[in-house]
Design a protein around this motif. Structure first.
Motif, PDB file in Angstrom:
ATOM      1  N   UNK A  31       0.828  -1.215   0.000  1.00 51.39           N
ATOM      2  CA  UNK A  31       0.000   0.000   0.000  1.00 51.39           C
ATOM      3  C   UNK A  31       0.855   1.254   0.000  1.00 51.39           C
ATOM      4  N   UNK A  32       1.889   1.274   0.834  1.00 46.56           N
ATOM      5  CA  UNK A  32       2.716   2.474   0.971  1.00 46.56           C
ATOM      6  C   UNK A  32       3.927   2.467   0.049  1.00 46.56           C
ATOM      7  N   UNK A  33       4.331   1.280  -0.405  1.00 41.88           N
ATOM      8  CA  UNK A  33       5.522   1.176  -1.240  1.00 41.88           C
ATOM      9  C   UNK A  33       6.805   1.368  -0.461  1.00 41.88           C
ATOM     10  N   UNK A  34       6.770   1.127   0.838  1.00 38.68           N
ATOM     11  CA  UNK A  34       7.960   1.264   1.676  1.00 38.68           C
ATOM     12  C   UNK A  34       7.809   0.404   2.934  1.00 38.68           C
ATOM     13  N   UNK A  57      -5.660   3.638   2.294  1.00 35.18           N
ATOM     14  CA  UNK A  57      -4.802   4.197   1.246  1.00 35.18           C
ATOM     15  C   UNK A  57      -3.375   4.429   1.711  1.00 35.18           C
ATOM     16  N   UNK A  58      -3.152   4.402   3.002  1.00 25.62           N
ATOM     17  CA  UNK A  58      -1.810   4.592   3.531  1.00 25.62           C
ATOM     18  C   UNK A  58      -1.804   4.402   5.035  1.00 25.62           C
ATOM     19  N   UNK A  59      -0.630   4.103   5.577  1.00 24.18           N
ATOM     20  CA  UNK A  59      -0.490   4.000   7.020  1.00 24.18           C
ATOM     21  C   UNK A  59       0.975   4.149   7.398  1.00 24.18           C
ATOM     22  N   UNK A  60       1.202   4.537   8.629  1.00 26.63           N
ATOM     23  CA  UNK A  60       2.554   4.750   9.136  1.00 26.63           C
ATOM     24  C   UNK A  60       2.620   4.344  10.595  1.00 26.63           C
ATOM     25  N   UNK A  89     -11.876   7.557   2.187  1.00 27.83           N
ATOM     26  CA  UNK A  89     -12.657   8.784   2.337  1.00 27.83           C
ATOM     27  C   UNK A  89     -11.882   9.922   2.998  1.00 27.83           C
ATOM     28  N   UNK A  90     -10.595   9.700   3.309  1.00 32.97           N
ATOM     29  CA  UNK A  90      -9.752  10.740   3.879  1.00 32.97           C
ATOM     30  C   UNK A  90      -9.677  10.745   5.398  1.00 32.97           C
ATOM     31  N   UNK A  91     -10.526   9.985   6.059  1.00 33.21           N
ATOM     32  CA  UNK A  91     -10.489   9.939   7.519  1.00 33.21           C
ATOM     33  C   UNK A  91      -9.267   9.154   7.985  1.00 33.21           C
TER      34      UNK A  91
END
Length: 118
Positions: A31-34, A57-60, A89-91
């Motif tokens: 998902x993040x490509x890293x 869509x992303x996470x860290x 949805x951006x949340x």
């Protein structure tokens, strides 16, 4: 324009040393490509679940510090949440990974403050 939390590097390292109780490491996220860091198998499992969720869509990991003053002790406290995920949805969703039987009073307070802030 700012930088999204899911695009920031961790605010602290994932130390590894002889005799530690948990197993830190890096998980490669499609998902993040890293790589996304983790401090336990439970955090790694959460990262894997987020990676396979089409709504994410992303996470860290360890994306920010929270600082506050403990009202009972009048001492400064801090906490870096384990993970922050961004939905389609951006949340955002803040995640702290800890087995229920490992949540002591100090951790419960930190999780409560994090919940209130987020």
């Amino acid at each position: 324009m700012g930088i999204a939390f899911e695009d920031v590097p961790p605010v602290r390292d994932f130390p590894s040393y002889r005799g530690q109780r948990h197993v830190p490491g890096l998980y490669w996220s499609a998902t993040t490509g890293r790589h996304v860091g983790f401090e336990s198998w439970l955090e790694r499992d959460h990262a894997m679940l987020l990676d396979f969720d089409p709504q994410v869509t992303g996470f860290a990991s360890q994306p920010f510090w929270l600082f506050w003053r403990d009202e009972t002790t009048r001492r400064g406290r801090s906490h870096a949440p384990d993970c922050l995920a961004r939905a389609v949805d951006g949340t955002g969703l803040e995640i702290d990974c800890r087995p229920v039987d490992w949540v002591d009073l100090r951790s419960a307070v930190a999780f409560s403050v994090t919940r209130q802030v987020c």
